[in-house]
Write a protein that holds these residues in place. Structure first.
Motif: not given
Length: 205
Positions: A47, A50, A164
């Motif tokens: 993440m 991302h 996500a």
């Protein structure tokens, strides 16, 4: 005399039991390691890049977007995700885990490296991280301006957010670390709302 012998034996037994209980083999000595699992590490390590790409995209909107609501949304994305990056880096430092994926495992560009990276990233070689834009995608976005940028930005960010959300759902299901699971739930709620906003904006730009 026999009573004294029994008392000494009981005292020695208590000392042995105390020593066994403090040798680090019980759960209380491993709290730092037991409060998270591999799913938490994978979620956090993936993440972070991302989020960083989302911020890179949002930063472009400041000078390239035309519609004011697109610029406002981009600022909101940056404001939400920058602090989350800092939080996740802190978790990985606490867990003594790398805060950056290997160069070939960033999810964009060309390929994901060999099978040794699978355990860390949760992805097979050649598999891209959910929702990540390729280098070519980012280059095209950087070249765009005005309404063309607005449409491209919104379309890409919707896909990025959906990726996500997929990652966050996996963390909610498989993770152990409560703050990471809370963050995953927040990502799902925030980004689902932003997707709805972006879908509406696509009809205006």
């Amino acid at each position: 005399m026999r009573r004294l012998t029994l008392l000494i034996a009981a005292a020695l037994a208590a000392i042995v039991l105390t020593a066994c209980g403090s040798d680090g083999s019980n759960g209380s000595m491993n709290t730092g390691a037991a409060d998270h699992n591999a799913a938490d590490v994978t979620f956090t390590q993936n993440m972070i890049p991302h989020h960083r790409q989302a911020i890179d995209m949002a930063d472009l909107a400041e000078t390239r977007a035309r519609h004011p609501e697109v610029k406002t949304l981009a600022r909101q994305i940056r404001a939400a995700q920058a602090p989350e990056i800092a939080t996740m880096v802190g978790w990985l430092n606490t867990w003594k885990q790398p805060t950056a994926l290997p160069a070939d495992d960033s999810g964009s560009g060309h390929g994901m490296g060999d099978h040794s990276s699978t355990a860390m990233t949760g992805m097979m070689p050649g598999e891209t991280m959910a929702g990540m834009m390729s280098d070519d995608d980012m280059a095209r976005l950087k070249m765009a301006t005005g309404p063309a940028f607005d449409k491209m930005f919104l379309t890409m960010m919707i896909a990025h957010h959906r990726g996500a959300i997929t990652m966050a759902k996996t963390e909610t299901r498989d993770g152990l670390y409560t703050p990471a699971k809370r963050l995953a739930e927040n990502i799902q709620n925030t980004q689902n709302t932003q997707i709805t906003t972006m879908q509406t904006l696509l009809t205006k730009v």
